[in-house]
Design a protein around this motif. Structure first.
Motif, mmCIF file in Angstrom:
data_model
loop_
_atom_site.group_PDB
_atom_site.id
_atom_site.type_symbol
_atom_site.label_atom_id
_atom_site.label_comp_id
_atom_site.label_asym_id
_atom_site.label_seq_id
_atom_site.Cartn_x
_atom_site.Cartn_y
_atom_site.Cartn_z
ATOM 1 N N VAL A 108 6.077 11.961 -4.550
ATOM 2 C CA VAL A 108 5.925 13.362 -4.175
ATOM 3 C C VAL A 108 7.226 13.950 -3.641
ATOM 4 O O VAL A 108 8.002 13.273 -2.977
ATOM 5 C CB VAL A 108 4.796 13.515 -3.125
ATOM 6 N N THR A 131 -4.845 5.120 -2.889
ATOM 7 C CA THR A 131 -3.591 5.713 -3.342
ATOM 8 C C THR A 131 -2.401 5.231 -2.507
ATOM 9 O O THR A 131 -2.503 5.123 -1.284
ATOM 10 C CB THR A 131 -3.653 7.255 -3.244
ATOM 11 N N ASN A 176 1.706 7.221 -6.957
ATOM 12 C CA ASN A 176 2.398 8.447 -7.327
ATOM 13 C C ASN A 176 3.595 8.674 -6.417
ATOM 14 O O ASN A 176 3.835 7.918 -5.471
ATOM 15 C CB ASN A 176 1.441 9.655 -7.317
ATOM 16 N N SER A 210 1.416 6.641 -2.053
ATOM 17 C CA SER A 210 2.314 7.749 -2.372
ATOM 18 C C SER A 210 3.699 7.471 -1.801
ATOM 19 O O SER A 210 3.841 7.193 -0.608
ATOM 20 C CB SER A 210 1.786 9.065 -1.785
ATOM 21 N N ALA A 261 -0.685 14.504 -2.015
ATOM 22 C CA ALA A 261 -0.371 13.318 -2.820
ATOM 23 C C ALA A 261 -1.190 12.113 -2.363
ATOM 24 O O ALA A 261 -1.721 11.359 -3.180
ATOM 25 C CB ALA A 261 1.114 13.008 -2.730
ATOM 26 N N VAL A 308 0.906 6.472 2.723
ATOM 27 C CA VAL A 308 1.924 7.471 2.426
ATOM 28 C C VAL A 308 3.246 6.956 2.980
ATOM 29 O O VAL A 308 3.442 6.875 4.194
ATOM 30 C CB VAL A 308 1.577 8.837 3.049
#
Length: 331
Positions: A235, A167, A233, A169, A274, A117
């Protein structure tokens, strides 16, 4: 004009998000997961890290420019969650490309990485060249994606060994609705952004968030999750109490923020969501824990060409910094 964009696109969404929506407290079990959160010594990153620890993550790495502040954050998280031996503090300075390289080299020694993140960022009105670009662009855009691409192979390795889809983010913002982005009409977008005579520093943070959106969308368009094997992605946590506005501090602003802003903890819930989201969010903007439409400039008729050009220029810049770094997307 930015003022027109502010009134027609951004403000209605801002009012809706701030007063009528409260993201739910995350409940997804993170047992066995290793999660990296950048900019995690304060604000949204710290509160997101706290949630991940609370949700039983096996390892949560606080990536901080100040490891001293990171250690204070670690102690606070451990005290509040009553879990020790989970949080680690690692040095990461996004204004120093060598620091990014060292961080990724260390991360390659981890058993697995389930989620990264990228919450670290700056907002400044002072024009300053750092590592070859205006400091906001270096921190929020160039180094943010340098980190993402350098660490991508480790996430792909995790996916192969565990069968999951990791992931990445990027913490962006609804302020990407605001810029009119006149630099897109010049022969060199990043070159123009490095010109102190034409730089609009009042709008620079907003523009950096727009560039993040454009790059994420183009990478995802060119490299679907089946090829990339990692979800990318971006956010929006909405307007929250944070350290970002310290240069604008005033009694009036503090009053407005007290009335309007989400708490840092509430905003961090969107980062946690996210970071745990799957392939259906690849290349998507998440707001209030759901896929949402981006700004009209992004999704309009110019959008595809703008994002292609921004990514092309950034990719060239990244290749100059770290030759071959964009090739990981082709695997």
């Amino acid at each position: 004009m930015p003022v027109f964009n502010l009134l027609t696109s951004f403000l209605p969404k801002l009012v809706h998000d701030q007063f009528f929506v409260t993201p739910k407290v995350p409940t997804t079990d993170c047992t066995g997961k290793t999660i990296i959160v950048t900019g995690a010594n304060v604000g949204l990153g710290k509160e997101a890290a706290r949630h991940y620890v609370r949700l039983n993550a096996e390892k949560v790495i606080l990536a901080c420019r100040s490891t001293q502040k990171g250690e204070v954050a670690k102690q606070d998280i451990e005290t509040s969650t009553k879990r020790t031996g989970i949080v680690e503090v690692w040095s990461l300075d996004l204004q120093d490309y060598e620091s990014v390289r060292r961080f990724v080299k260390r991360a390659q020694g981890l058993q697995r990485i389930d989620s990264v993140v990228e919450s670290a960022g700056i907002s400044t009105f002072d024009f300053k060249i750092v590592a070859g670009n205006e400091s906001t662009i270096t921190t929020n855009v160039v180094s943010t994606f340098l980190l993402a691409l350098l660490i991508l192979p480790k996430l792909q390795e995790t996916g192969r060994e565990t069968g999951i889809t990791p992931t990445i983010s990027i913490v962006s913002s609804g302020v990407h609705f605001i810029p009119s982005f006149p630099e897109r009409k010049t022969s060199s977008i990043f070159g123009t952004l490095n010109n102190p005579k034409t730089a609009n520093m009042m709008d620079r943070y907003n523009l950096s968030k727009l560039l993040e959106v454009l790059v994420c969308r183009e990478i995802a368009r060119e490299h679907p999750v089946k090829q990339m094997r990692v979800t990318l992605n971006f956010v929006c946590p909405a307007w929250c109490h944070s350290e970002l506005v310290r240069e604008m501090d005033s009694a009036v602003l503090r009053l407005i923020m007290r009335l309007v802003c989400r708490t840092t903890e509430v905003g961090s819930r969107t980062l946690v969501h996210a970071g745990l989201s799957g392939p259906d969010t690849h290349g998507k903007w998440l707001s209030n824990c759901k896929i949402t439409s981006c700004a009209p400039l992004v999704e309009g008729k110019e959008g595809r060409d703008i994002q292609r050009r921004v990514w092309q220029e950034l990719a060239e810049k990244l290749e100059e910094i770290e030759p071959g770094v964009t090739k990981v997307l082709e695997v």
